[in-house]
Design an enzyme around this catalytic site. Structure first.
Site, mmCIF file in Angstrom:
data_model
loop_
_atom_site.group_PDB
_atom_site.id
_atom_site.type_symbol
_atom_site.label_atom_id
_atom_site.label_comp_id
_atom_site.label_asym_id
_atom_site.label_seq_id
_atom_site.Cartn_x
_atom_site.Cartn_y
_atom_site.Cartn_z
ATOM 1 N N GLU B 49 0.878 -1.183 0.000
ATOM 2 C CA GLU B 49 0.000 0.000 0.000
ATOM 3 C C GLU B 49 0.903 1.217 0.000
ATOM 4 O OE1 GLU B 49 -2.282 0.519 3.542
ATOM 5 O OE2 GLU B 49 -3.068 -1.497 3.466
ATOM 6 N N ASP B 60 -5.068 8.844 10.831
ATOM 7 C CA ASP B 60 -3.710 8.390 11.134
ATOM 8 C C ASP B 60 -3.194 8.879 12.469
ATOM 9 O OD1 ASP B 60 -2.847 6.756 8.900
ATOM 10 O OD2 ASP B 60 -3.179 8.544 7.692
#
Lengths: 404, 259
Positions: B49, B60
């Site tokens: 990814e 995140d």
């Protein structure tokens, strides 16, 4: 065209092409829960009565309308009226929304609220409601803003809230929102995110609007009973857009009433240093909703600039984007300098120190008055008081004096 | 070009879960990221990814936030991300991009999907896009043979599992914890349940990510999921020991994903 016909989002929270939900899957269940709680509360006479009681006996509603006669002399003879949200408890319109959402938090059985704040007004209002209702409260604030607004940090702490400085990204309001969303994803079981404006994922734009629409509902009634007519223009400042949507909503169906939002033009839209999202932004997705966004060609958010921390945000509520899109409301930029001149003028002509956010709307009213002439009545949402801005204003005018 | 289906099928035939590794493009630099990813692949990562750096990464944790901020300060552009995908694809590994939605929408949904396909990319993970908002994305990914990976969460209702599973192609990404990316010391049992529940709605492989950092965690997850996703731990490894540390971590994780 009725207000309801224009203003009801579709079942997934869209206002035309704007709004919706762009969030991590982990938040979808919580947003559905919030949506259901909000709709059941709106239909529950007990909830409505509890909120009304707080609005009258805690906030001090209804807020009056003041005729700004001496200020109006600078507006081409037009009459400028002020809807006095600055007289509410905690000094701005923000209290309307936080009381509603704090009551909803209890209704959902949650014990903790989190909030983002820029200048600290929404943080102070949230800390106030949390203290009143016995909720744990955490406020995320960009590290830069905690330094610039140390007094509001102290206020929130006095009210029992914990203030967490955000040290990532640009360390301002947008990063405080990111951090609050991260907290929410991790603690959604016992925590409600008490978002402070009409942005974010559905149902926030509609829900925050509904908690603020009392501003316009009152004002429309006051106009008819006291002045025997509706205003020609309703003007309000727009950052995220909560005070503006609050006063606009009651007038949406009155097609004779112009709705004008005043955005923060900063150093001037042409300089790129501004927060005029509708005037100078492009359609995109930020913080869970599709609206206008200050962004570059690759979709990276551009930092906004404004003397007013409360307007210093690179996004705007999706309903404003929609109102601009269909032409029902118009949006104009007001520079820092123009706003500060209107700020000083209101101080010296009316004995009212407005929030610098509000001063943007005041400048807009002066311009509109000159355009429309002496018959016009312009209703301005006086969204907040300027106590918090005294240091900024003193600094600004001293700087101006030394330069000249 | 290796597809997602091929990568899972190979791992399955080797009686193990697939190992999926994440790194943002442009971190520590555009070419440095390619070197680090090559080392991860040498160490045994099956699917890569590539993160598309974004100014507001609200899913995140601090490790990835700091890495993408550095990448943006380095001047990484979407063209660099696609060029990175082309280089990674040449390594013979299934190559995905992980991106928040706004950069894709702004770049042009169809343009993004077609350029990624031409570069040899096979899929995109969109952590803040749900199927309800994905009409244009479904069209563009179908037209360009790009798999679209949506996420399920511990909090997803059965109705939502069905919606997400129906819209997803490639594999379903199951979040292991309620929260953002970043290493955790312990993962709850809840993720096993959400994987089991998701299987009722799809035949696709299901991979588990968020908070996964150690070979022990990878081993535990490999017993009930088809793939194990590791991101922040690779960044931490690279920060302390560059590509060699990334290769070593990949080897250990690869040893962990056996059944």
């Amino acid at each position: 065209m009725t207000t309801e016909a224009v203003m009801s989002p579709d079942t997934s929270g869209h206002f035309g092409p704007f709004g919706g939900r762009f969030v991590p899957e982990a938040l979808m269940a919580a947003l559905d829960e919030l949506d259901a709680a909000f709709r059941s509360a709106k239909a529950d006479p007990v909830f409505i009565a509890e909120l009304n009681d707080l609005q009258v006996n805690y906030t001090g509603r209804p807020s009056p309308i003041t005729i700004a006669s001496r200020f109006s002399e600078h507006a081409g003879g037009a009459t400028i009226l002020l809807k006095r949200e600055d007289l509410n408890h905690t000094g701005s319109h923000k209290i309307n929304n936080v009381l509603g959402q704090a009551l909803l938090t209890k209704r959902m059985g949650k014990s903790r609220v989190i909030a983002e704040t820029g200048a600290g007004q929404h943080g102070v209002a949230t800390a106030t409601a949390a203290a009143l209702l016995g909720l744990e409260c955490v406020v995320y604030m960009g590290e830069e803003d905690t330094k610039r607004q140390a007094l509001n940090v102290a206020r929130m702490e006095l009210l029992g809230a914990k203030v967490i400085p955000v040290t990532t990204g640009s360390r301002t309001l947008k990063d405080a929102i990111n951090e609050a969303m991260r907290d929410w994803v991790a603690n959604v079981e016992d925590t409600h995110y008490l978002l402070g404006t009409v942005a974010g994922p559905a149902p926030f734009p509609e829900m925050v609007r509904d908690f603020h629409r009392i501003i316009g509902d009152e004002a429309r009634e006051q106009m008819l009973s006291r002045f025997g007519r509706l205003p020609d223009v309703v003007a309000a400042c727009v950052g995220g857009g909560s005070n503006a949507i609050g006063i606009f909503t009651a007038f949406i169906g009155d097609t004779s009433v112009r709705l004008v939002g005043l955005e923060a033009g900063g150093d001037g839209v042409e300089t790129g240093r501004h927060a005029a999202t509708i005037t100078g932004g492009a359609i995109g997705v930020l913080h869970g909703t599709r609206s206008y966004v200050l962004q570059d060609d690759e979709g990276q958010t551009i930092e906004s600039h404004s003397i007013s921390a409360g307007l210093d945000y690179p996004g705007v509520g999706p309903e404003h984007a929609f109102l601009a899109h269909i032409g029902r409301a118009e949006y104009r930029p007001v520079t820092d300098t123009q706003a500060m001149e209107a700020f000083r003028l209101l101080c010296t002509t009316e004995g009212i120190i407005p929030a610098i956010e509000t001063a943007h709307a005041l400048h807009g009213a002066l311009e509109l008055g000159k355009e429309l002439g002496p018959e016009a009545i312009i209703l301005v949402n006086c969204s907040g008081r300027g106590d918090k801005d005294v240091a900024t204003a003193a600094n600004w005018f001293n700087l101006m004096d030394t330069k000249s | 070009m290796t597809t997602i289906a091929q990568a899972f099928s190979k791992a399955h035939s080797e009686h193990r879960a697939a190992l999926i590794g994440y790194l943002p493009a442009g971190y520590p630099s555009v070419s440095g990221a390619v070197d680090c990813i090559a080392a991860m692949v040498e160490g045994g990562v099956d699917i890569i990814e590539i993160g598309l750096p974004y100014s507001d990464p609200l899913m995140d944790g601090i490790t990835i936030q700091e890495a993408v901020q550095q990448s943006l300060e380095n001047g990484t552009k979407i063209a660099d991300v696609i060029a990175t995908a082309a280089k990674v694809s040449e390594l013979g590994v299934a190559t995905l991009i992980m991106s928040y939605w706004n950069p894709i929408e702004r770049y042009g949904v169809e343009k993004f999907a077609s350029e990624l396909h031409k570069a040899g990319g096979v899929g995109v993970i969109t952590p803040d896009l749900t199927p309800e908002e994905a009409h244009a994305w479904v069209e563009a990914t179908d037209a360009n043979e790009i798999d679209r990976v949506f996420l399920v969460a511990l909090s997803s209702t059965d109705e939502r599992l069905a919606t997400v599973a129906a819209a997803t192609t490639g594999f379903v990404y199951a979040g292991a914890v309620m929260g953002v990316t970043g290493a955790r010391t312990s993962l709850g049992d809840a993720v096993r349940q959400v994987v089991t529940r998701t299987r009722e709605y799809t035949e696709l492989p299901i991979a588990v990510g968020l908070g996964v950092s150690t070979p022990e965690q990878a081993h535990e997850i490999a017993q009930f999921a088809d793939g194990v996703i590791v991101g922040s731990a690779f960044i931490n490894a690279i920060n302390s020991g560059g590509p060699d540390a990334a290769r070593e971590l990949a080897q250990k994780l690869r040893a962990g994903v056996v059944r």
